[in-house]
Design a protein around this motif. Sequence first.
Motif, PDB file in Angstrom:
ATOM      1  N   GLN A 266       0.830  -1.202   0.000  1.00 16.12           N
ATOM      2  CA  GLN A 266       0.000   0.000   0.000  1.00 16.12           C
ATOM      3  C   GLN A 266       0.865   1.252   0.000  1.00 16.12           C
ATOM      4  N   ARG A 267       1.957   1.225   0.716  1.00 17.38           N
ATOM      5  CA  ARG A 267       2.848   2.393   0.778  1.00 17.38           C
ATOM      6  C   ARG A 267       3.439   2.689  -0.592  1.00 17.38           C
ATOM      7  N   LEU A 268       3.879   1.657  -1.282  1.00 14.94           N
ATOM      8  CA  LEU A 268       4.448   1.848  -2.616  1.00 14.94           C
ATOM      9  C   LEU A 268       3.387   2.311  -3.609  1.00 14.94           C
ATOM     10  N   ARG A 269       2.173   1.712  -3.493  1.00 15.84           N
ATOM     11  CA  ARG A 269       1.087   2.091  -4.401  1.00 15.84           C
ATOM     12  C   ARG A 269       0.680   3.540  -4.173  1.00 15.84           C
ATOM     13  N   ALA A 270       0.578   3.944  -2.918  1.00 18.02           N
ATOM     14  CA  ALA A 270       0.185   5.323  -2.604  1.00 18.02           C
ATOM     15  C   ALA A 270       1.250   6.303  -3.084  1.00 18.02           C
ATOM     16  N   GLY A 271       2.521   5.921  -2.934  1.00 19.29           N
ATOM     17  CA  GLY A 271       3.605   6.786  -3.398  1.00 19.29           C
ATOM     18  C   GLY A 271       3.562   6.984  -4.901  1.00 19.29           C
ATOM     19  N   ARG A 272       3.314   5.895  -5.630  1.00 22.54           N
ATOM     20  CA  ARG A 272       3.220   6.013  -7.089  1.00 22.54           C
ATOM     21  C   ARG A 272       2.020   6.854  -7.504  1.00 22.54           C
ATOM     22  N   ASP A 273       0.901   6.676  -6.798  1.00 23.51           N
ATOM     23  CA  ASP A 273      -0.302   7.464  -7.126  1.00 23.51           C
ATOM     24  C   ASP A 273      -0.026   8.959  -6.981  1.00 23.51           C
ATOM     25  N   ILE A 274       0.685   9.327  -5.932  1.00 16.92           N
ATOM     26  CA  ILE A 274       1.026  10.743  -5.739  1.00 16.92           C
ATOM     27  C   ILE A 274       1.914  11.235  -6.877  1.00 16.92           C
ATOM     28  N   LEU A 275       2.870  10.419  -7.272  1.00 16.97           N
ATOM     29  CA  LEU A 275       3.764  10.798  -8.366  1.00 16.97           C
ATOM     30  C   LEU A 275       2.996  10.930  -9.680  1.00 16.97           C
ATOM     31  N   PHE A 276       2.019  10.045  -9.908  1.00 18.72           N
ATOM     32  CA  PHE A 276       1.211  10.137 -11.125  1.00 18.72           C
ATOM     33  C   PHE A 276       0.416  11.448 -11.137  1.00 18.72           C
ATOM     34  N   GLN A 277      -0.133  11.826  -9.986  1.00 17.15           N
ATOM     35  CA  GLN A 277      -0.873  13.092  -9.897  1.00 17.15           C
ATOM     36  C   GLN A 277       0.052  14.278 -10.200  1.00 17.15           C
TER      37      GLN A 277
ATOM     38  N   GLN B 264      19.720   6.435  -9.673  1.00 15.78           N
ATOM     39  CA  GLN B 264      18.505   7.069  -9.149  1.00 15.78           C
ATOM     40  C   GLN B 264      17.591   7.505 -10.295  1.00 15.78           C
ATOM     41  N   GLU B 265      17.442   6.604 -11.266  1.00 13.52           N
ATOM     42  CA  GLU B 265      16.582   6.865 -12.420  1.00 13.52           C
ATOM     43  C   GLU B 265      15.514   5.771 -12.501  1.00 13.52           C
ATOM     44  N   LEU B 266      14.608   5.772 -11.543  1.00 12.35           N
ATOM     45  CA  LEU B 266      13.549   4.762 -11.521  1.00 12.35           C
ATOM     46  C   LEU B 266      12.276   5.307 -12.146  1.00 12.35           C
ATOM     47  N   HIS B 267      11.717   4.521 -13.071  1.00 10.60           N
ATOM     48  CA  HIS B 267      10.402   4.804 -13.647  1.00 10.60           C
ATOM     49  C   HIS B 267       9.385   3.846 -13.032  1.00 10.60           C
ATOM     50  N   PRO B 268       8.098   4.087 -13.224  1.00 12.48           N
ATOM     51  CA  PRO B 268       7.090   3.329 -12.471  1.00 12.48           C
ATOM     52  C   PRO B 268       7.219   1.812 -12.539  1.00 12.48           C
ATOM     53  N   ALA B 269       7.691   1.268 -13.642  1.00 12.33           N
ATOM     54  CA  ALA B 269       7.788  -0.196 -13.750  1.00 12.33           C
ATOM     55  C   ALA B 269       9.219  -0.657 -14.012  1.00 12.33           C
ATOM     56  N   SER B 270      10.175   0.165 -13.661  1.00 13.36           N
ATOM     57  CA  SER B 270      11.579  -0.210 -13.869  1.00 13.36           C
ATOM     58  C   SER B 270      11.948  -1.425 -13.024  1.00 13.36           C
ATOM     59  N   ASP B 271      12.870  -2.248 -13.560  1.00 12.33           N
ATOM     60  CA  ASP B 271      13.467  -3.291 -12.746  1.00 12.33           C
ATOM     61  C   ASP B 271      14.251  -2.646 -11.614  1.00 12.33           C
ATOM     62  N   LEU B 272      14.313  -3.350 -10.499  1.00 16.96           N
ATOM     63  CA  LEU B 272      15.063  -2.873  -9.343  1.00 16.96           C
ATOM     64  C   LEU B 272      16.334  -3.706  -9.236  1.00 16.96           C
ATOM     65  N   ASP B 273      17.440  -3.169  -9.704  1.00 18.89           N
ATOM     66  CA  ASP B 273      18.703  -3.916  -9.702  1.00 18.89           C
ATOM     67  C   ASP B 273      19.444  -3.648  -8.402  1.00 18.89           C
TER      68      ASP B 273
ATOM     69  N   ALA C   1      12.291  11.086  -7.003  1.00 17.73           N
ATOM     70  CA  ALA C   1      11.426  10.846  -5.844  1.00 17.73           C
ATOM     71  C   ALA C   1      11.058   9.367  -5.724  1.00 17.73           C
ATOM     72  N   LEU C   2      10.801   8.705  -6.855  1.00 17.98           N
ATOM     73  CA  LEU C   2      10.476   7.280  -6.821  1.00 17.98           C
ATOM     74  C   LEU C   2      11.673   6.473  -6.336  1.00 17.98           C
ATOM     75  N   SER C   3      12.857   6.883  -6.757  1.00 16.43           N
ATOM     76  CA  SER C   3      14.073   6.213  -6.300  1.00 16.43           C
ATOM     77  C   SER C   3      14.252   6.391  -4.796  1.00 16.43           C
ATOM     78  N   GLN C   4      13.996   7.596  -4.306  1.00 16.81           N
ATOM     79  CA  GLN C   4      14.157   7.857  -2.873  1.00 16.81           C
ATOM     80  C   GLN C   4      13.127   7.101  -2.043  1.00 16.81           C
ATOM     81  N   LEU C   5      11.886   7.011  -2.540  1.00 17.90           N
ATOM     82  CA  LEU C   5      10.864   6.220  -1.857  1.00 17.90           C
ATOM     83  C   LEU C   5      11.303   4.762  -1.756  1.00 17.90           C
ATOM     84  N   THR C   6      11.843   4.248  -2.850  1.00 12.29           N
ATOM     85  CA  THR C   6      12.295   2.863  -2.884  1.00 12.29           C
ATOM     86  C   THR C   6      13.467   2.659  -1.935  1.00 12.29           C
ATOM     87  N   ASP C   7      14.369   3.644  -1.877  1.00 15.24           N
ATOM     88  CA  ASP C   7      15.487   3.571  -0.930  1.00 15.24           C
ATOM     89  C   ASP C   7      14.977   3.393   0.498  1.00 15.24           C
ATOM     90  N   GLU C   8      13.991   4.199   0.865  1.00 16.74           N
ATOM     91  CA  GLU C   8      13.463   4.153   2.226  1.00 16.74           C
ATOM     92  C   GLU C   8      12.872   2.775   2.534  1.00 16.74           C
TER      93      GLU C   8
END
Length: 577
Positions: free
Chosen positions: A33-44, A92-101, A58-65
């Motif tokens: 839910q946290r990841l989904r809510a974060g992406r929804d905010i970014l989409f807005q 730190q170039e993450l897009h919504p469906a990027s692989d997480l290496d 911002a998506l990269s930083q959310l994922t870091d946390e």
Amino acid sequence: MSAAERAQALPVSPAAARAAPTSTRELIPVYRQRLRAGRDILFQQFDQGVPVASLVLALSQLTDEVLREVWHHHVGDSAGVALAAVGGYGRQELHPASDLDILILVEPQTAATLFDALEQLVTFLWDIGLEVGHSVRNVTECESEAQNDVTVITNLLEARLLVGDEGLFQRMRAATGPDRLWTSQAFFTAKTAEQQARWHKYGDTAYNLEPNIKENPGGLRDIQMIGWVAKRHFAASTLHELVIQGFLTEPEYLALIEGQNHLWRIRFALHRLTGRREDRLLFDYQRTLAQQFGFCDGAHNLGVEQFMQQYYRTVQDLNRLNEMLLQLFREAILLHDDIGPPVPVNKRFQSRSGFLEVSSPTVFQRYPVALLEVFHILQTRPELQGVRASTIRAIRENRHRIDDSFRADLRARSLFMEILREPRGLTHALRRMNRYGVLAAYIPAFANIVGRMQYDLFHVYTVDEHTLTLLRNLRRFTIAKHDEEFPLCSAVTLRIPKMEILYLAGLFHDIAKGRGGDHSLLGARDAKDFCQLHGLSEFDSRLVAWLVEKHLLMSMTAQRKDISDPDVVQTFAELVG
């Protein structure tokens, strides 16, 4: 199997989650839910026009946390282990469906004791919706893998410590540094070969109608290529350092970043639209994205065509910058700036280490016709490998000199016809002229079709690329080693006394696409005017115009009628004469 080998082959199946403590399993919906809510905010924010570079970061930083918290749940403060982001995530170039290496670094003696915890960690990341590409290695294994695989060293080059043993991470960085393996020269040679292979895989063109915005020439990989070389050789942390180092001007840097941001916006929207890691701009997505980006249908130009033309022109600019920068890197890295003495070609040009350059920075100002001459010299001197980066830059900065007075200059007109009549190098000359923006400047009508898509299933390239591919095919009919491809065409071509007539017809046959009205008739008028201005006889000018006007009749007859029917052949023969 050793402990290190067991850790290297961690499974990622959900079955391992059953072994996790109940408290950990209960965290799965919380993090999802946290990841989904974060992406929804970014989409807005994306829809509100927030710069895409901010969203990617911002998506990269959310994922870091999230990863740091999950790490502490599963691994805690264990010594001798570290978690690092690599690849695009490392940048730190993450897009919504990027692989997480990610890379999990371990000390050999701790690998066995941490196996279960690391297994559950990776499984947990999949369970909360992160598509993880992971490896578990010790420093020695990192060094060995990187030594044998340029892809591995490239990933490690972008490694970024997230959590864990910093000393262990720094030992890995030192063990894989350019003083230990993959010198700058070896790395540059391998990456340029990799780029050429990738381009060839995608047809050596950025202009097919369903492009891959990441892998095609001029795509995001080309920008990443520049960054990789800059990091390996110059220890640059940002692309702007190339301005400081003198490889880019500030306007070129801004063009590079603007192009990257445009492709990022498309990729961000594409991932959201498809819900997966999708980098192909398929027909199914183009109309929807065009609407999302605010493009509307015009009288003679669909919104989707405007959207795609903007994309193609962006990658053309990026492709040109990539070529220029790799030339500069080649001189700095492979030649160590020892580019050899100049060898005069004529008063305006010289060659250095196999590349053509202007003999003075003011050549194009003093003699603008040299903007065409450069391409003719490349035709007549096949030993030249290309154009020096400084001259590519000078061409770009002086294209505005190709104006009405330039086009009216008899020297320019004569030189253009010499390029068409030259028995070798025509295809390369015209493609390079298009890439550098000279062809569109010299023939203003051609500018309209640069990057213009034909939104149908009968063409696979943009109009300009389709036109240049046609000219390449006509050219192949004149080359003996290709006689077996289309023997009849090659035999007929040998009987044509003036091939430039056929080339001009090919150049103009679709030049009026997207202008409204019958493009064959409009193109025929353009072709006749051009031919007369370039010294062709009235007969030859009318022949070129006739070929342009009737090119659809020819294709319709050949492709859609029964050419074994004598009446069909007779009707066509009467029209052709």
